[in-house]
Motif scaffolding. Structure first.
Motif: not given
Ligand SMILES: Cc1cc2nc3c(=O)[nH]c(=O)nc-3n(C[C@H](O)[C@H](O)[C@H](O)COP(=O)(O)OP(=O)(O)OC[C@H]3O[C@@H](n4cnc5c(N)ncnc54)[C@H](O)[C@@H]3O)c2cc1C
Length: 417
Positions: A180-186, A294-298, A303-306, A344-351
């Motif tokens: 998460r840090r590598l992809v989205f920052g601190d 958001r949980w994805s970039k490129g 997934v999970g706690d991350a 779709q993963y995010e659409t299902w999981m977000r709520p």
């Protein structure tokens, strides 16, 4: 059909998704569960775990509703059921260990506050690992240092110096995720509860019995002892603090911090502190939730706690991790385009995650009051609420008569063997 045959016939169900080779970073709960389903759908996961071996520590984790269903879909529910807690209930005690309020496991309907599938984390982690160890490449003692997006592939540089290419990378590396840090920052994505928790187990004594004993000390500190095995008792020590970063101290410093903070605490604290220096298996962390837009970039996702740690305050960590793994693998098997699968993963999981992350306001203060007066008042209220007639009444109010129906998508139905 015999169950193992059924399971075998379900393995390697190939959907329209591509045969991605996927690096799964983290071998806790979400990582092996994801690898299990990716393998089932014909993809090639590689799990890399930073620890030199499976981390068999931690205390009880709950599997609730959808989490139980994923366990069932993996074929591990019966193994999980063999290991569930057999404790009788919880006593809230005073500094001399005298019960001030008690609820047994059936106080609030079947199994009450002790969830039907409450399993020790090491056992869950081990069951998941055993499910995949013969089918999936597992690398212990290594970790990604850098991820280079080369357009059609990701080149991952590992701490041991190796360079490998993957189609996708999934961070399943827990609340302090490096991916998460590598992809989205601190780490600003963690919303802290100003609370720390230490979990470990100590030799059992006759005073431990078959009930959980929970004691609150002034200053927002708590001590809980929980039956674990014939000769071990689990300990949870929690304290409230606005200081940041204690989780980054080394284990010896964390133990010294605990010694200092709990030095004047009664109940079983002196016995626990005597054992502390000798313990190898000691888990300490800050309590917080991961919240990201958001949980994805490129080609990278979480997934999970991350991605969405709900924190131990919700009791949802393991369930959310299993469900996230199931949905992510299912969507990758269903879609040719990984971008669409991530969407779709995010659409299902977000709520689902939003609901799982709900914490009752004031619950930390209720569990760990600051003053002696607040503790006495809290115990008196709980003593009243946990009287059998009151718990029966509350159970009637909260128990739904509606039959439970599955809300999880069925990816096997859309896969083509
Ligand atoms: C040792 C341990 C004990 C725990 N005990 C409890 C408990 O008693 N009660 C509770 O409610 N929750 C506990 N948790 C948290 C709980 O497991 C999670 O909230 C939940 O199950 C979600 O699991 P997860 O797989 O997303 O994360 P985790 O279970 O935290 O697993 C993450 C995994 O990733 C690995 N990892 C981290 N960074 C890297 C890296 N850079 N490269 C490779 N691997 C990496 C970690 O070693 C770990 O194995 C514990 C976690 C751990 C790691």
């Amino acid at each position: 059909m015999h169950f193992t045959l059924l399971r075998r016939s379900l393995s390697n169900l190939k959907g329209p998704g591509k045969n991605y080779n996927i690096l799964v970073v983290g071998g806790g709960i979400a990582g092996p569960a994801l690898a299990f389903f990716l393998h089932r759908y014909g993809m090639k996961p590689v799990v890399v775990e930073r620890a030199p071996e499976l981390r068999l520590s931690g205390q009880w984790v709950d599997l609730q509703a959808e989490g139980k269903e994923v366990a069932w879909r993996m074929g591990i529910e019966s193994k999980v059921r063999e290991k569930i807690t057999e404790e009788q209930g919880t006593h809230i005690v005073d500094s001399a260990g005298r019960p001030q309020a008690s609820f047994d496991v059936n106080s609030f309907g079947e199994r009450g506050f002790v969830e039907e599938l409450e399993i020790r984390r090491p056992e869950l982690s081990n069951i998941l690992y055993e499910q995949i160890r013969n089918d999936v490449e597992y690398v212990f003692g290594d970790s990604p240092q850098a991820i280079d997006d080369r357009g059609d592939k990701l080149q991952v540089k590992f701490a041991n110096g190796n360079l490998r290419e993957f189609d996708l990378v999934v961070g399943a590396d827990g609340i302090h995720s490096k991916i998460r840090r590598l992809v989205f920052g601190d780490e600003s994505l963690i919303s802290y509860a100003d609370l720390y928790a230490a979990y470990f187990d100590i030799p059992r004594t006759d005073s431990d019995g078959s009930w959980v004993r929970f004691y609150s000390a002034p200053g927002g500190r708590s001590v809980a002892l929980r039956p674990y095995s014939q000769n071990r008792t689990q300990v949870y020590l929690c304290f409230r603090s606005k200081e940041r970063g204690y989780e980054n101290l080394d284990v010896d410093m964390q133990k010294r911090l605990i010694q200092k903070l709990f030095a004047d605490v009664g109940f079983e604290a002196p016995r626990i502190l005597r054992e502390l220096p000798n313990l190898d298996d000691f888990y300490f962390d800050s309590v917080g939730q991961v919240k990201t837009d958001r949980w994805s970039k490129g080609r990278v996702t979480l997934v999970g706690d991350a991605g969405y740690c709900p924190s131990p305050l919700t009791g949802m960590g393991a369930s959310v991790a299993l469900v996230g793994a199931y949905i992510l693998a299912g969507e990758l098997s269903r879609h040719q385009d990984y971008n669409e699968a991530f969407k779709q993963y995010e659409t299902w999981m977000r709520p689902y995650v939003t609901k799982a992350q709900k914490i009752i306001p004031g619950s930390v203060r209720l569990a760990l009051p600051n003053t002696r007066t607040a503790i006495i008042l809290r115990n008196a209220i709980l003593g009243f609420v946990f009287r059998p007639a009151i718990t029966r009444f509350i159970t009637k109010l909260i128990t739904s008569k509606a039959p439970q129906k599955s809300v999880l998508p069925n990816y096997e139905a859309v896969s083509t063997p």
